[in-house]
Design an enzyme around this catalytic site. Structure first.
Site, mmCIF file in Angstrom:
data_model
loop_
_atom_site.group_PDB
_atom_site.id
_atom_site.type_symbol
_atom_site.label_atom_id
_atom_site.label_comp_id
_atom_site.label_asym_id
_atom_site.label_seq_id
_atom_site.Cartn_x
_atom_site.Cartn_y
_atom_site.Cartn_z
ATOM 1 N N ASN A 60 1.031 -1.414 0.188
ATOM 2 C CA ASN A 60 -0.062 -0.010 -0.034
ATOM 3 C C ASN A 60 0.871 1.323 -0.102
ATOM 4 O O ASN A 60 1.436 1.422 0.935
ATOM 5 C CB ASN A 60 -0.970 0.125 1.240
ATOM 6 C CG ASN A 60 -1.612 1.195 1.379
ATOM 7 O OD1 ASN A 60 -1.932 2.117 0.545
ATOM 8 N ND2 ASN A 60 -2.154 1.495 2.576
ATOM 9 N N GLY A 110 2.814 1.649 10.747
ATOM 10 C CA GLY A 110 3.839 2.954 10.570
ATOM 11 C C GLY A 110 4.489 3.338 11.687
ATOM 12 O O GLY A 110 5.291 4.245 11.936
ATOM 13 N N GLU A 157 -6.027 4.661 8.145
ATOM 14 C CA GLU A 157 -5.718 5.777 7.949
ATOM 15 C C GLU A 157 -7.188 6.378 7.469
ATOM 16 O O GLU A 157 -7.652 7.649 7.610
ATOM 17 C CB GLU A 157 -4.803 6.045 7.177
ATOM 18 C CG GLU A 157 -3.524 5.968 7.875
ATOM 19 C CD GLU A 157 -2.276 5.324 6.707
ATOM 20 O OE1 GLU A 157 -2.268 5.488 5.780
ATOM 21 O OE2 GLU A 157 -1.515 4.883 7.482
ATOM 22 N N LYS A 207 0.058 4.016 -0.133
ATOM 23 C CA LYS A 207 -0.566 5.554 0.355
ATOM 24 C C LYS A 207 -0.240 6.864 -0.518
ATOM 25 O O LYS A 207 -0.349 6.598 -1.661
ATOM 26 C CB LYS A 207 0.057 5.760 1.856
ATOM 27 C CG LYS A 207 0.031 4.438 2.742
ATOM 28 C CD LYS A 207 0.401 4.656 4.214
ATOM 29 C CE LYS A 207 0.242 3.193 4.916
ATOM 30 N NZ LYS A 207 0.366 3.206 6.352
ATOM 31 N N GLU A 262 -4.909 -5.283 10.735
ATOM 32 C CA GLU A 262 -3.938 -4.169 10.973
ATOM 33 C C GLU A 262 -4.343 -3.351 12.266
ATOM 34 O O GLU A 262 -4.966 -2.342 12.039
ATOM 35 C CB GLU A 262 -4.014 -3.145 9.819
ATOM 36 C CG GLU A 262 -3.498 -3.815 8.326
ATOM 37 C CD GLU A 262 -2.796 -2.866 7.348
ATOM 38 O OE1 GLU A 262 -1.850 -3.249 7.070
ATOM 39 O OE2 GLU A 262 -3.598 -1.754 7.100
ATOM 40 N N SER A 309 3.950 -2.528 10.060
ATOM 41 C CA SER A 309 5.228 -2.673 10.361
ATOM 42 C C SER A 309 6.009 -3.953 9.976
ATOM 43 O O SER A 309 6.781 -4.403 10.630
ATOM 44 C CB SER A 309 5.738 -2.145 11.825
ATOM 45 O OG SER A 309 5.316 -0.774 12.140
ATOM 46 N N HIS A 317 -9.135 1.040 5.500
ATOM 47 C CA HIS A 317 -7.751 1.083 5.900
ATOM 48 C C HIS A 317 -7.782 2.150 7.242
ATOM 49 O O HIS A 317 -8.732 3.054 7.482
ATOM 50 C CB HIS A 317 -6.692 1.772 4.797
ATOM 51 C CG HIS A 317 -5.404 1.935 5.451
ATOM 52 N ND1 HIS A 317 -4.778 2.819 6.191
ATOM 53 C CD2 HIS A 317 -4.149 0.841 5.262
ATOM 54 C CE1 HIS A 317 -3.661 2.225 6.720
ATOM 55 N NE2 HIS A 317 -3.266 1.308 6.004
#
Ligand code: PGA
Length: 251
Positions: A10, A175, A99, A12, A169, A214, A97
Site C-alpha cells: 500500500n 507505521g 488511515e 499511500k 492491521e 510494520s 484502511h
C-alpha cells in the site's frame, strides 16, 4: 486447504511512475514465486500506468485501488467511484484502511457499503480491520474486530465475504515500527477465521486473512510461518523495491 499467500504493498500518498517501473523491474528480474500473489496499491493517478505496465511485462501482479467512494456517481468533488478505478485497471480495492477510518472519519457502515459495491462490481475487496491503541490496552480487540467484520455481513449478507480478503492491521502497529508478535498476530487471525466461520462457514477455510503493520524483511518470515497468516499488507517497506522483494520471497 492451502491458500495462496498475498504480499501487498500500500503506497499511500507516495510514489510516481519511476517507482512503478522500479518495483516491476525488480519483480521481473527476481521472478517472485508463482505461488505468491503480489498486489500493488499505488495512488489512483498511477493505476492505469501500473495496469498497462503489468500487462506489457506479463507479470502476475494484482492492481489495487487504496479507496473508492461508495456512490455510483454525482457531485462529490475529489472522489472516485468503483467503476472509475475498475476502468483504470484496478482488480482489487482496499476498504477501510485504518488511515481512512481515523484521519477521514470513515465509519464501519460506510466501509461496509464500499466493500459491497466493490464486490458487486466484480472486484476483490480487501477489508482492513484493527483496533486502536486504546482499544488494545482496554482489552477491546476482539469486540472491535467483531463489529468491523459484522458490519460487512449486515450490509452484504453471507455472500459478502466470498472472494474477498481480510487484512488485520492493529492501529498501534501501522507505521510505528512495532509489529505484532507472530504468535499474537496468529491468535488474532485465528479468531477472525473462527468469526468468519460462524458467519459464513463455506468461506472460512479459503478466505485469505493477512497481517499488516510494520512488516519488514526482518520480521516477515516469522509472521508468514504462522498457519493462519496468509501474507501481509506492507506500507513503508513496500516503497523500497529491495525490501519488498525480500518480503515477497519470504511468503
Ligand atoms: P506499515 O503500514 O507497513 O508502514 O506499518 C502498513 C499499512 O498501512 O498497510
Amino acid at each position: 486447504m492451502k491458500r495462496k499467500p498475498i504480499v501487498a504493498a500500500n503506497w499511500k500518498m507516495n510514489g510516481n511512475r519511476a517507482l512503478v517501473d522500479k518495483v516491476l523491474e525488480s519483480i521481473r528480474i527476481t521472478g517472485v514465486d508463482k505461488n505468491v500473489q503480489v498486489m500493488l496499491a499505488p495512488p489512483a493517478t498511477l493505476l492505469s500506468y501500473l495496469a498497462e505496465q503489468v500487462k506489457d511485462l506479463k507479470l502476475d501482479v494484482a492492481v489495487a485501488a487504496q479507496n473508492v467512494n461508495e456512490m455510483e456517481k454525482g457531485a462529490l468533488t475529489g472522489e472516485i467511484s468503483v467503476a472509475q478505478v475498475k476502468e483504470a485497471g484496478a482488480q482489487w480495492v482496499i476498504c477501510g484502511h485504518s488511515e481512512r477510518r481515523s484521519i477521514f472519519a470513515e465509519r464501519s457502515k460506510k466501509t461496509a457499503e464500499k466493500f459491497v459495491k466493490v464486490h458487486q462490481a466484480g472486484l476483490t475487496p480487501v477489508l482492513c480491520v484493527g483496533e486502536s491503541v486504546k482499544e488494545y490496552k482496554n482489552g477491546k480487540t476482539f469486540s472491535r474486530l467483531t463489529s468491523q467484520i459484522e458490519a460487512v455481513f449486515h450490509r452484504g449478507g453471507e455472500a459478502a465475504l466470498k472472494n474477498s480478503v481480510i487484512a488485520y492491521e492493529p492501529v498501534w502497529a501501522v507505521g510505528t515500527g512495532k509489529a505484532a508478535r507472530p504468535e499474537q498476530a496468529e491468535e488474532i487471525l485465528l479468531f477472525i477465521r473462527n468469526l468468519v466461520s460462524s458467519i459464513c462457514p463455506e468461506v472460512a477455510a479459503s478466505i485469505r486473512i493477512i497481517y499488516g503493520g510494520s512488516i519488514t524483511p526482518n520480521n516477515a518470515a516469522d509472521l508468514f510461518s504462522q498457519s493462519n497468516i496468509d501474507g501481509g499488507l506492507i506500507g513503508g517497506a513496500g516503497l523500497e523495491p529491495e525490501k519488498f522483494i525480500k518480503i515477497c520471497q519470504m511468503a
